[in-house]
Motif scaffolding. Structure first.
Motif, PDB file in Angstrom:
ATOM      1  N   SER A 202      16.573  29.788 -24.509  1.00 37.68           N
ATOM      2  CA  SER A 202      17.077  29.531 -23.153  1.00 37.68           C
ATOM      3  C   SER A 202      17.666  28.125 -23.009  1.00 37.68           C
ATOM      4  O   SER A 202      18.131  27.759 -21.933  1.00 37.68           O
ATOM      5  N   TRP A 203      17.617  27.333 -24.071  1.00 34.14           N
ATOM      6  CA  TRP A 203      18.323  26.047 -23.996  1.00 34.14           C
ATOM      7  C   TRP A 203      19.792  26.375 -24.154  1.00 34.14           C
ATOM      8  O   TRP A 203      20.190  27.043 -25.119  1.00 34.14           O
ATOM      9  N   PRO A 204      20.618  25.935 -23.222  1.00 33.12           N
ATOM     10  CA  PRO A 204      21.921  26.592 -23.076  1.00 33.12           C
ATOM     11  C   PRO A 204      22.922  26.451 -24.224  1.00 33.12           C
ATOM     12  O   PRO A 204      23.625  27.409 -24.521  1.00 33.12           O
TER      13      PRO A 204
ATOM     14  N   GLY B  81      14.521  23.750 -35.523  1.00 32.50           N
ATOM     15  CA  GLY B  81      14.913  22.404 -35.141  1.00 32.50           C
ATOM     16  C   GLY B  81      15.276  22.154 -33.706  1.00 32.50           C
ATOM     17  O   GLY B  81      16.126  21.321 -33.435  1.00 32.50           O
ATOM     18  N   ASP B  82      14.633  22.849 -32.737  1.00 30.30           N
ATOM     19  CA  ASP B  82      14.878  22.470 -31.345  1.00 30.30           C
ATOM     20  C   ASP B  82      16.356  22.636 -30.976  1.00 30.30           C
ATOM     21  O   ASP B  82      16.910  21.843 -30.223  1.00 30.30           O
ATOM     22  N   TYR B  83      16.995  23.655 -31.525  1.00 32.05           N
ATOM     23  CA  TYR B  83      18.420  23.855 -31.244  1.00 32.05           C
ATOM     24  C   TYR B  83      18.634  24.287 -29.795  1.00 32.05           C
ATOM     25  O   TYR B  83      17.799  24.982 -29.228  1.00 32.05           O
TER      26      TYR B  83
ATOM     27  N   ILE C  39       1.817  30.465 -25.863  1.00 33.12           N
ATOM     28  CA  ILE C  39       1.817  29.525 -24.734  1.00 33.12           C
ATOM     29  C   ILE C  39       2.048  28.133 -25.303  1.00 33.12           C
ATOM     30  O   ILE C  39       1.404  27.742 -26.270  1.00 33.12           O
ATOM     31  N   LYS C  40       2.977  27.423 -24.690  1.00 36.86           N
ATOM     32  CA  LYS C  40       3.352  26.095 -25.204  1.00 36.86           C
ATOM     33  C   LYS C  40       2.780  25.003 -24.312  1.00 36.86           C
ATOM     34  O   LYS C  40       2.974  25.005 -23.102  1.00 36.86           O
ATOM     35  N   PHE C  41       2.102  24.057 -24.958  1.00 34.82           N
ATOM     36  CA  PHE C  41       1.572  22.885 -24.249  1.00 34.82           C
ATOM     37  C   PHE C  41       2.142  21.623 -24.865  1.00 34.82           C
ATOM     38  O   PHE C  41       2.389  21.572 -26.070  1.00 34.82           O
TER      39      PHE C  41
ATOM     40  N   ALA D 192      11.515  28.633 -36.564  1.00 37.29           N
ATOM     41  CA  ALA D 192      10.125  28.388 -36.152  1.00 37.29           C
ATOM     42  C   ALA D 192      10.000  27.582 -34.868  1.00 37.29           C
ATOM     43  O   ALA D 192       8.898  27.451 -34.325  1.00 37.29           O
ATOM     44  N   HIS D 193      11.096  27.035 -34.395  1.00 35.54           N
ATOM     45  CA  HIS D 193      11.047  26.240 -33.152  1.00 35.54           C
ATOM     46  C   HIS D 193      12.263  26.608 -32.313  1.00 35.54           C
ATOM     47  O   HIS D 193      13.233  25.859 -32.204  1.00 35.54           O
ATOM     48  N   ALA D 194      12.229  27.812 -31.770  1.00 31.41           N
ATOM     49  CA  ALA D 194      13.384  28.335 -31.040  1.00 31.41           C
ATOM     50  C   ALA D 194      13.259  28.052 -29.545  1.00 31.41           C
ATOM     51  O   ALA D 194      12.169  28.089 -28.975  1.00 31.41           O
TER      52      ALA D 194
HETATM   53 ZN   LIG Z   1      11.221  22.026 -28.589  1.00 33.09          ZN
END
Ligand SMILES: [Zn+2]
Length: 414
Positions: free
Chosen positions: A65-67, A311-313, A174-176, A60-62
């Motif tokens: 592009s975070w390397p 989880g912001d992986y 869209i993310k704010f 749910a929180h992908a």
């Molecule tokens: Zn995040």
């Protein structure tokens, strides 16, 4: 056609697993039944050997592009664009191989990375999860020391124009960043970024353009604005007060929440190797945030608010591919039962993706996103972290991975 025999079926609804079988035809689940009740027809038989058959999970929180991902860690967050896009595509495959057949993006590092990636995945040309593609993460001009920049101009009209532009570009979400964060500046998690009339304009324009809104919101007022103005998913929420919880509960059929606990856990417990020492400013307020979450999320659970793993992986100390750890933290830190964590990762995830009527459950007519798991995740969700236990991964009716689950002829003695 594929026929899954001898399975313990966990259907995603929370119903106790049952001895059953499932028939897949094309990209759909054609039939689900108790053991010995379905006609096999001319389907290829997959003998699950008593393993668990469950819906593919939803992250749910992908941040594809975070390397950093398992086996390939980067110190930098931003790479030259050519490398960065390839790494992003690879991370999509890694996510799928971790058992996540859908991903709702919480922000991209390239304006069109995820739009392009979604098309490649949906066309069947690259392996990866179903993707709700996101814009970049947006902050207003002047926030966090951003220099004046027209693309970050802050008036309700400028924000409407931005939402229109993003919707036209083809993103799904869209993310704010509606509040700052202690990770950005000390005490930042209590600071708001946009004004209420700006958030209202964002919500109104997004509604009329049919695009989803996601936000980073730590401060209570940021959570309230997100709930009032029609955001689909609110991330973190660690300073949410009772009024914010009341608002989330009142909108619980429309809104989703994800704590992104994976990142906070690793930042507190596993990031020292990357120079992040607990008790120093480098821990970015994570220990206090983790403590707040452990008090807050059990309350959300009791109120029936839809809270999802994700989880912001993608950080070096929290790499993509370890996403299933979030379910463990739901159970061990936030008060969820294993079954509740699994329902959140499957059925509720399908709802977050906007396809609750087709995705996230094992049910006739639903999309065939399935995992065969060696063991019983309804007793111990940690087994989902072990890729050797993910015996089969199917997405959209296509087998992406198959190991150790044998077809009947293979199983037959020579
Ligand atoms: Zn995040």
């Amino acid at each position: 056609m594929m026929y899954f025999a001898n399975a313990r079926v966990f259907d995603g609804t929370g119903r106790a697993p049952f001895a059953g079988e499932v028939l897949v035809e094309g990209n759909r689940i054609a039939a689900v039944g108790e053991a010995g009740t379905l006609a096999r027809r001319d389907a290829e038989v997959v003998d699950c050997g008593g393993a668990t058959l469950m819906p593919g999970m939803v992250e749910a929180h992908a941040h594809l592009s975070w390397p950093s991902s398992v086996g390939r860690i980067f110190d930098a967050m931003v790479l030259p664009p050519e490398e960065h896009l390839l790494v992003t595509a690879r991370n999509a495959r890694v996510t799928l191989e971790a058992g996540f057949t859908s991903a709702y993006s919480a922000g991209s590092l390239g304006p069109r990375f995820e739009i392009a990636l979604r098309e490649e995945i949906d066309g069947g040309w690259l392996p990866g999860p179903r993707l709700r593609a996101s814009s970049l993460e947006r902050l207003p001009d002047g926030a966090l020391g951003l220099k004046a920049d027209e693309s970050h101009a802050r008036t309700p009209e400028a924000l409407r124009a931005y939402v229109r532009e993003m919707a036209q570009s083809g993103v799904d979400s869209i993310k704010f960043l509606l509040s700052s964060d202690d990770a950005f500046t000390p005490g930042g998690s209590q600071k708001l970024t946009y004004r209420d009339e700006e958030v209202a304009a964002i919500g109104d324009e997004a509604r009329s353009r049919g695009v989803y809104l996601a936000c980073h919101a730590q401060a209570a007022e940021a959570v309230k604005r997100a709930a009032r103005h029609g955001f689909r998913i609110v991330y973190h929420c660690s300073h949410a007060d009772e009024e914010a919880l009341d608002l989330l509960e009142a909108k619980k059929d429309e809104i989703f929440v994800a704590p992104a606990i994976g990142l906070i856990y690793t930042r507190v417990h596993e990031a020292e190797k990357w120079g992040i020492k607990p008790g120093t400013q480098k821990d970015m307020g994570a220990p206090a945030q983790l403590e707040r979450m452990q008090k807050l999320y059990p309350k959300m659970r009791k109120r029936g608010i839809r809270v999802l793993p994700g989880g912001d992986y993608g950080f070096p100390y929290n790499p993509i591919g370890t996403n299933a750890r979030d379910l463990q933290w739901f159970v061990e830190l936030l008060g969820y039962t294993p079954v509740e964590a699994l329902v959140a990762a499957t059925k509720l995830g399908g709802e977050l993706m906007g396809r609750g009527d087709k995705l996230g459950q094992i049910k006739a007519g639903y999309l065939a996103d399935l995992l065969v798991v060696d063991g019983d995740p309804t007793r111990d969700v940690r087994i989902l972290q072990d890729s050797s236990r993910l015996a089969l991964i199917m997405k959209d009716g296509k087998v992406h991975k198959r190991a150790r689950v044998l077809t009947e002829p293979e199983r037959a003695p020579a």
